[in-house]
Design a protein around this motif. Structure first.
Motif, mmCIF file in Angstrom:
data_model
loop_
_atom_site.group_PDB
_atom_site.id
_atom_site.type_symbol
_atom_site.label_atom_id
_atom_site.label_comp_id
_atom_site.label_asym_id
_atom_site.label_seq_id
_atom_site.Cartn_x
_atom_site.Cartn_y
_atom_site.Cartn_z
ATOM 1 N N GLU A 56 -12.046 15.323 1.813
ATOM 2 C CA GLU A 56 -12.566 14.731 0.579
ATOM 3 C C GLU A 56 -11.478 14.726 -0.498
ATOM 4 O O GLU A 56 -11.297 13.729 -1.198
ATOM 5 C CB GLU A 56 -13.807 15.500 0.102
ATOM 6 C CG GLU A 56 -14.512 14.875 -1.071
ATOM 7 C CD GLU A 56 -15.104 13.503 -0.772
ATOM 8 O OE1 GLU A 56 -15.149 12.681 -1.710
ATOM 9 O OE2 GLU A 56 -15.517 13.242 0.366
ATOM 10 N N LYS B 78 -8.806 11.946 -0.570
ATOM 11 C CA LYS B 78 -9.102 10.630 -1.139
ATOM 12 C C LYS B 78 -8.376 10.420 -2.462
ATOM 13 O O LYS B 78 -8.129 9.293 -2.854
ATOM 14 C CB LYS B 78 -10.605 10.459 -1.331
ATOM 15 C CG LYS B 78 -11.360 10.361 -0.028
ATOM 16 C CD LYS B 78 -12.845 10.223 -0.263
ATOM 17 C CE LYS B 78 -13.610 10.156 1.050
ATOM 18 N NZ LYS B 78 -15.063 10.080 0.818
ATOM 19 N N SER B 79 -8.040 11.511 -3.149
ATOM 20 C CA SER B 79 -7.379 11.386 -4.447
ATOM 21 C C SER B 79 -5.933 11.886 -4.430
ATOM 22 O O SER B 79 -5.165 11.545 -5.326
ATOM 23 C CB SER B 79 -8.172 12.136 -5.516
ATOM 24 O OG SER B 79 -8.272 13.502 -5.183
ATOM 25 N N ASP C 167 -2.589 13.500 -1.570
ATOM 26 C CA ASP C 167 -2.184 13.946 -0.236
ATOM 27 C C ASP C 167 -2.376 15.454 -0.127
ATOM 28 O O ASP C 167 -2.117 16.195 -1.072
ATOM 29 C CB ASP C 167 -0.715 13.626 0.020
ATOM 30 C CG ASP C 167 -0.458 12.149 0.206
ATOM 31 O OD1 ASP C 167 -1.417 11.363 0.160
ATOM 32 O OD2 ASP C 167 0.713 11.785 0.393
ATOM 33 N N SER D 299 -5.618 9.559 2.624
ATOM 34 C CA SER D 299 -6.813 8.720 2.696
ATOM 35 C C SER D 299 -6.574 7.554 3.650
ATOM 36 O O SER D 299 -5.441 7.121 3.856
ATOM 37 C CB SER D 299 -7.174 8.184 1.311
ATOM 38 O OG SER D 299 -6.207 7.248 0.885
ATOM 39 N N GLU D 300 -7.640 7.053 4.230
ATOM 40 C CA GLU D 300 -7.528 5.916 5.154
ATOM 41 C C GLU D 300 -6.979 4.697 4.435
ATOM 42 O O GLU D 300 -6.181 3.944 4.984
ATOM 43 C CB GLU D 300 -8.896 5.609 5.771
ATOM 44 C CG GLU D 300 -8.872 4.454 6.762
ATOM 45 C CD GLU D 300 -7.927 4.677 7.940
ATOM 46 O OE1 GLU D 300 -7.413 3.680 8.483
ATOM 47 O OE2 GLU D 300 -7.700 5.822 8.336
ATOM 48 N N GLU D 301 -7.375 4.496 3.180
ATOM 49 C CA GLU D 301 -6.885 3.347 2.414
ATOM 50 C C GLU D 301 -5.366 3.408 2.253
ATOM 51 O O GLU D 301 -4.668 2.426 2.468
ATOM 52 C CB GLU D 301 -7.541 3.311 1.037
ATOM 53 C CG GLU D 301 -7.089 2.146 0.195
ATOM 54 C CD GLU D 301 -7.736 2.122 -1.173
ATOM 55 O OE1 GLU D 301 -7.163 1.484 -2.062
ATOM 56 O OE2 GLU D 301 -8.801 2.731 -1.356
ATOM 57 N N LYS D 302 -4.858 4.573 1.905
ATOM 58 C CA LYS D 302 -3.413 4.732 1.741
ATOM 59 C C LYS D 302 -2.693 4.549 3.077
ATOM 60 O O LYS D 302 -1.667 3.886 3.156
ATOM 61 C CB LYS D 302 -3.086 6.100 1.159
ATOM 62 C CG LYS D 302 -1.619 6.313 0.913
ATOM 63 C CD LYS D 302 -1.353 7.640 0.247
ATOM 64 C CE LYS D 302 0.134 7.823 0.035
ATOM 65 N NZ LYS D 302 0.419 9.090 -0.630
#
Length: 88
Positions: free
Chosen positions: A17, A20-21, A23, A38-41
């Motif tokens: 969790e 997400k903000s 590493d 995060s998966e987005e990064k």
């Protein structure tokens, strides 16, 4: 943020969790052994690496590091080709 492997094992959901903000660096006996991102990064990084491999490691301008901006890959490709005189 650095955490030990044993701390990660105690509550992995918490650190996924947090990833997400920021590493999360995982350490073992004080040495870095891995990173949770995060998966987005990770997805954006994968796209950037694929593009760089395709057009020869073109450096990205700093505005493309903005997570709120999706780079225009065609413009980057064309600029790289023009630099190499492959496109006029």
């Amino acid at each position: 943020m650095d955490i030990s492997l044993s701390t990660l094992k105690e509550n992995p959901a918490k650190y996924f969790e947090l990833a997400k903000s920021a590493d999360v660096i995982v350490t073992k006996r004080g040495k870095r052994i891995g990173r949770i991102v995060s998966e987005e990064k990770a997805s954006k990084s994968d796209k950037q690496q694929a593009l760089e491999a395709l057009i020869g490691s073109v450096p990205f301008p700093s505005e493309y590091n903005d997570p709120n901006h999706d780079p225009d890959y065609e413009l980057l490709r064309d600029a790289a080709y023009k630099d190499r005189e492959l496109l006029r």
